[in-house]
Write an enzyme that holds these catalytic residues in place. Structure first.
Site, PDB file in Angstrom:
ATOM      1  N   ASN A 196     -54.572  66.603  33.610  1.00 23.84           N
ATOM      2  CA  ASN A 196     -55.256  66.300  34.852  1.00 23.84           C
ATOM      3  C   ASN A 196     -54.686  65.167  35.892  1.00 23.84           C
ATOM      4  O   ASN A 196     -53.666  64.778  35.298  1.00 23.84           O
ATOM      5  CB  ASN A 196     -56.537  65.328  34.338  1.00 23.84           C
ATOM      6  CG  ASN A 196     -57.538  64.911  35.431  1.00 23.84           C
ATOM      7  OD1 ASN A 196     -57.821  65.545  36.460  1.00 23.84           O
ATOM      8  ND2 ASN A 196     -58.048  63.535  35.387  1.00 23.84           N
ATOM      9  N   HIS A 231     -55.082  61.897  38.662  1.00 21.08           N
ATOM     10  CA  HIS A 231     -56.152  60.796  38.971  1.00 21.08           C
ATOM     11  C   HIS A 231     -55.365  59.991  39.928  1.00 21.08           C
ATOM     12  O   HIS A 231     -54.318  59.448  39.677  1.00 21.08           O
ATOM     13  CB  HIS A 231     -56.496  60.241  37.953  1.00 21.08           C
ATOM     14  CG  HIS A 231     -57.806  59.319  38.234  1.00 21.08           C
ATOM     15  ND1 HIS A 231     -59.088  59.657  38.530  1.00 21.08           N
ATOM     16  CD2 HIS A 231     -57.782  57.921  38.269  1.00 21.08           C
ATOM     17  CE1 HIS A 231     -59.715  58.651  38.815  1.00 21.08           C
ATOM     18  NE2 HIS A 231     -59.050  57.595  38.787  1.00 21.08           N
TER      19      HIS A 231
HETATM   20  C1  GAR Z   1     -57.768  64.179  44.075  1.00 14.23           C
HETATM   21  O1  GAR Z   1     -57.694  62.962  44.546  1.00 14.23           O
HETATM   22  C2  GAR Z   1     -57.748  64.013  42.560  1.00 14.23           C
HETATM   23  O2  GAR Z   1     -56.843  62.990  41.934  1.00 14.23           O
HETATM   24  C3  GAR Z   1     -59.268  63.414  42.198  1.00 14.23           C
HETATM   25  O3  GAR Z   1     -60.054  64.109  43.096  1.00 14.23           O
HETATM   26  C4  GAR Z   1     -59.317  64.513  44.269  1.00 14.23           C
HETATM   27  C5  GAR Z   1     -59.508  66.054  44.707  1.00 14.23           C
HETATM   28  O4  GAR Z   1     -58.804  66.201  45.857  1.00 14.23           O
HETATM   29  N1  GAR Z   1     -59.549  63.277  40.978  1.00 14.23           N
HETATM   30  C6  GAR Z   1     -60.222  62.397  40.218  1.00 14.23           C
HETATM   31  O5  GAR Z   1     -60.635  61.464  40.871  1.00 14.23           O
HETATM   32  C7  GAR Z   1     -60.610  62.678  38.610  1.00 14.23           C
HETATM   33  N2  GAR Z   1     -61.185  61.748  38.192  1.00 14.23           N
HETATM   34  P1  GAR Z   1     -58.508  67.730  46.132  1.00 14.23           P
HETATM   35  O6  GAR Z   1     -59.662  68.468  46.051  1.00 14.23           O
HETATM   36  O7  GAR Z   1     -58.020  67.601  47.738  1.00 14.23           O
HETATM   37  O8  GAR Z   1     -57.058  68.084  45.342  1.00 14.23           O
END
Ligand code: GAR
Length: 193
Positions: free
Chosen positions: A109, A111
């Protein structure tokens, strides 16, 4: 060298999905994105997958009796696509034993914080509003907990005088590079062992 098969799980925009798909298409990563798994039929990431001709498994959790039920179906589809590595990229759900047991050590994952700080939703905003001077991005192996599991990579990002929007733009750019580096690390490590 045989290319690894990656499945990306996403729920929303999909900028990380696109960064990984592009890196694979340009051979920056010795893998193909074999499948997008998406729990939200309205997510923009589905359009991105179509652009890259990547198969999509869309599902709605509310149509299943339990998480175990939909994860069981997902496992079958992952096997059909010979998936070696699962990358969660904005997949806003906890993963259960059904997936974890089948793909032990093969689910990662990303984050947008320096874990273990600022887990959960809106981590960039959480860090900004808390007033920390340094935040960043983390990649990690996935366990049953929210944004938990052994850390693989971290990049720190100083907040300085950024606005929240500027910080978000910067963090997302850092995410895209860190995720590609992390996937390469895992794929190359697996080729040695
Ligand atoms: C990203 O910033 C990722 O790190 C976060 O969601 C966003 C998705 O962006 N994930 C989390 O917060 C997991 N807890 P994207 O759809 O543009 O890749």
């Amino acid at each position: 060298m045989i290319k690894k098969h990656i499945a990306i799980f996403a729920s929303g925009n999909g900028s990380n999905f696109e960064a990984i798909a592009r890196a694979c298409a340009k051979n920056r990563v010795n893998a193909v994105v074999a499948l997008l798994v998406c729990d939200n039929p309205n997510a923009f990431v589905i359009q991105r997958a179509k652009k890259f001709d990547i198969p999509v498994f869309e599902f709605q959790p509310k149509n299943y009796a339990s998480k175990a039920d939909y994860e069981t179906e997902i496992v079958q589809i992952l096997k059909k696509h010979n998936v070696d590595l699962i990358c969660l990229a904005g997949y806003m759900r906890l993963v259960s034993d059904v997936l974890l047991n089948e793909y032990e050590g093969k689910i990662i994952n990303i984050h947008p914080s320096l874990l273990p700080a600022f887990k959960g939703l809106n981590a960039i905003q959480q860090a900004f509003e808390y007033g920390v001077k340094l935040t960043g991005v983390t990649t990690h192996f996935v366990d049953k907990t929210m944004d938990g599991g052994t850390i693989i990579g971290q990049v720190a990002v100083p907040i300085g005088n950024c606005t929240l929007e500027e910080l978000e733009t910067h963090i997302h750019a850092v995410e895209h590079e860190l995720y590609i580096n992390t996937i390469n690390k895992i794929i190359n490590y697996e080729n040695i062992t």
